[in-house]
Motif scaffolding. Structure first.
Motif, short mmCIF file in Angstrom:
data_model
loop_
_atom_site.label_atom_id
_atom_site.label_comp_id
_atom_site.label_asym_id
_atom_site.label_seq_id
_atom_site.Cartn_x
_atom_site.Cartn_y
_atom_site.Cartn_z
N MET A 208 0.85 -1.19 0.00
CA MET A 208 0.00 0.00 0.00
C MET A 208 0.89 1.24 0.00
N THR A 209 1.42 1.57 -1.18
CA THR A 209 2.39 2.65 -1.32
C THR A 209 1.69 3.97 -1.68
N PRO A 210 2.37 5.12 -1.46
CA PRO A 210 1.77 6.43 -1.72
C PRO A 210 1.18 6.63 -3.12
N PRO A 211 1.73 6.01 -4.19
CA PRO A 211 1.11 6.23 -5.51
C PRO A 211 -0.36 5.87 -5.58
N TYR A 212 -0.85 5.05 -4.65
CA TYR A 212 -2.28 4.73 -4.69
C TYR A 212 -3.14 5.96 -4.45
N TRP A 213 -2.55 7.04 -3.91
CA TRP A 213 -3.30 8.28 -3.76
C TRP A 213 -3.64 8.88 -5.13
N ILE A 214 -2.93 8.45 -6.17
CA ILE A 214 -3.26 8.93 -7.51
C ILE A 214 -4.64 8.41 -7.93
N ASN A 215 -5.13 7.36 -7.25
CA ASN A 215 -6.52 6.92 -7.49
C ASN A 215 -7.47 8.10 -7.38
N MET A 216 -7.20 8.95 -6.37
CA MET A 216 -8.00 10.15 -6.18
C MET A 216 -7.47 11.31 -7.01
N GLY A 217 -6.15 11.46 -7.09
CA GLY A 217 -5.56 12.58 -7.81
C GLY A 217 -5.91 12.61 -9.28
N ALA A 218 -6.03 11.43 -9.89
CA ALA A 218 -6.36 11.36 -11.31
C ALA A 218 -7.77 11.87 -11.59
N VAL A 219 -8.71 11.56 -10.70
CA VAL A 219 -10.07 12.07 -10.91
C VAL A 219 -10.18 13.54 -10.50
N ALA A 220 -9.31 13.95 -9.57
CA ALA A 220 -9.30 15.37 -9.19
C ALA A 220 -8.87 16.23 -10.37
N ILE A 221 -7.80 15.83 -11.07
CA ILE A 221 -7.35 16.63 -12.21
C ILE A 221 -8.30 16.48 -13.39
N THR A 222 -9.00 15.34 -13.48
CA THR A 222 -10.04 15.19 -14.50
C THR A 222 -11.18 16.17 -14.23
N THR A 223 -11.52 16.32 -12.96
CA THR A 223 -12.53 17.31 -12.56
C THR A 223 -12.08 18.72 -12.95
N LEU A 224 -10.82 19.02 -12.70
CA LEU A 224 -10.29 20.35 -13.03
C LEU A 224 -10.31 20.57 -14.54
N ALA A 225 -9.96 19.55 -15.32
CA ALA A 225 -9.98 19.68 -16.78
C ALA A 225 -11.40 19.96 -17.28
N GLY A 226 -12.38 19.25 -16.72
CA GLY A 226 -13.77 19.47 -17.11
C GLY A 226 -14.25 20.86 -16.70
N ALA A 227 -13.92 21.26 -15.47
CA ALA A 227 -14.34 22.58 -14.99
C ALA A 227 -13.70 23.69 -15.82
N THR A 228 -12.44 23.51 -16.22
CA THR A 228 -11.75 24.51 -17.03
C THR A 228 -12.41 24.64 -18.40
N LEU A 229 -12.82 23.52 -19.00
CA LEU A 229 -13.54 23.56 -20.27
C LEU A 229 -14.87 24.29 -20.11
N ILE A 230 -15.58 24.01 -19.04
CA ILE A 230 -16.88 24.66 -18.80
C ILE A 230 -16.70 26.18 -18.65
N LEU A 231 -15.68 26.58 -17.89
CA LEU A 231 -15.44 28.01 -17.64
C LEU A 231 -14.99 28.75 -18.89
#
Length: 354
Positions: A208-231
């Motif tokens: 259970m290494t720190p890269p598993y936090w990218i499970n959340m980080g990847a969807v967080a930046i996906t959210t940001l990409a979508g929000a940036t397109l909307i804005l």
């Protein structure tokens, strides 16, 4: 000193550009939340870190290419090279938002696209055609999702640049929209394997290494990409037409990231408190600092994109958690470098009869 630099370059962790990713995301979040002095200080830190890491990477490329080639064809280390893509794009976005510097940001965007093509097809081709493939338990980890982060980071930087283009704005926005959807596809494919690995294959606490936090980080930046397109949807008529769909899709990814956070904290407690695994500095810990900062930033931008101001209470709190994580990992890095230099100096001294 020259030997120290060579040794550092030779053994450089492929995912070390996560330092730039975490620092850039936190800097942008701090700027948008009104902490401008902290944001600017982090920008200076990031520029220095980016230059140093590229210096070491280029030494490794030209002097220790076999080592680099072995890493990029590895199931476990190869995904780390996507941090070059993400770090480059995040720094470009940081320069736009914090410094309003578009000239360097354009160069970084083109560089990120070149790196994305190079790393994406080199890595996935290498792991596809190799004969000695690891098991799913040994081969897959959260680091694979940095491919998603790199893809979405290019979408975000291109969308931020689009309002300032005289020509080709529609083409750029079409490209960034395609990259957004491609990142979504990559996340869904990769997270399916990771979720299966979590729930149906034995997961030892050491795995259970720190890269598993990218499970959340990847969807967080996906959210940001979508929000940036909307804005920025007003800059292209087609984007206006599909904005309702992008809003729903982006909210879907944000709630997925939110769902991951408690589970990842529980698994950390299970590893470090229940099993008493000591916490020692590891460059992979930047893979934990980045998602926390990116979740803070993406939630703030999502609240603007969806016009739901009550969501801003989350980044108002999360920014301090993200800062705490960044400072902790940064102190760990400084301590690690101090011990590494001290040990290297001592060994060099012994070798010369000192």
């Amino acid at each position: 000193m020259i030997n120290f630099i060579k040794q550092t370059a030779k053994t450089l962790f492929p995912g070390y550009f996560a330092v730039v990713m975490a620092t850039g995301a936190l800097s942008i979040a701090a700027f948008l939340l009104g902490m401008k002095l902290i944001s600017i200080a982090l920008l200076y830190v990031n520029v220095v870190a980016y230059i140093i890491l590229w210096f070491l990477t280029l030494i490794r490329l030209f002097k220790y290419f076999p080592s680099l080639r072995a890493d990029i064809s590895s199931h476990t280390k190869g995904p780390g090279f996507f941090t070059l893509v993400a770090g480059t794009s995040v720094l470009g976005s940081q320069l736009i938002i914090v410094e309003k510097n578009y000239t360097i940001a354009v160069f970084l965007w083109y560089l990120a696209i070149f790196l994305w093509i190079l790393v994406m097809y080199t890595f996935f081709a290498a792991v596809t055609i190799r004969n000695d493939k690891p098991s799913l338990a040994d081969g897959i980890n959260g680091g694979w999702l940095i491919a998603v982060v790199g893809t979405q980071s290019i979408s975000i930087l291109g969308t931020l640049l689009s309002p300032h283009l005289v020509e080709g704005r529609d083409m750029v926005l079409f490209f960034t929209l395609c990259m957004y959807f491609l990142g979504c596809m990559l996340y869904i494919n990769i997270i399916t394997l990771i979720f299966y690995r979590f729930t149906f294959i034995e997961l030892k606490f050491s795995a259970m290494t720190p890269p598993y936090w990218i499970n959340m980080g990847a969807v967080a930046i996906t959210t940001l990409a979508g929000a940036t397109l909307i804005l920025n949807s007003q800059n292209w008529s087609f984007l206006v037409e599909i904005t309702p769909f992008i809003k729903g899709f982006t909210l879907f990814f944000w709630i997925t990231g939110t769902w991951w956070i408690p589970l990842l904290f529980i698994l950390m407690v299970w590893k470090h408190l229940y099993h008493r695994e000591p916490i020692n500095y590891d460059p992979q810990f930047w893979g934990m600092a980045f998602p926390l900062a990116m979740y803070t930033l993406s939630t703030f931008q999502l609240s603007k994109a969806l016009k739901v101001p009550f969501l801003t209470v989350i980044p108002d709190i999360m920014v301090y958690i993200a800062m705490g994580a960044w400072v902790t990992v940064f102190i760990g890095l400084i301590h690690h470098l101090y011990r590494y230099i001290k040990t290297n100096h001592k060994n060099t001294g012994v070798g010369h009869g000192a």
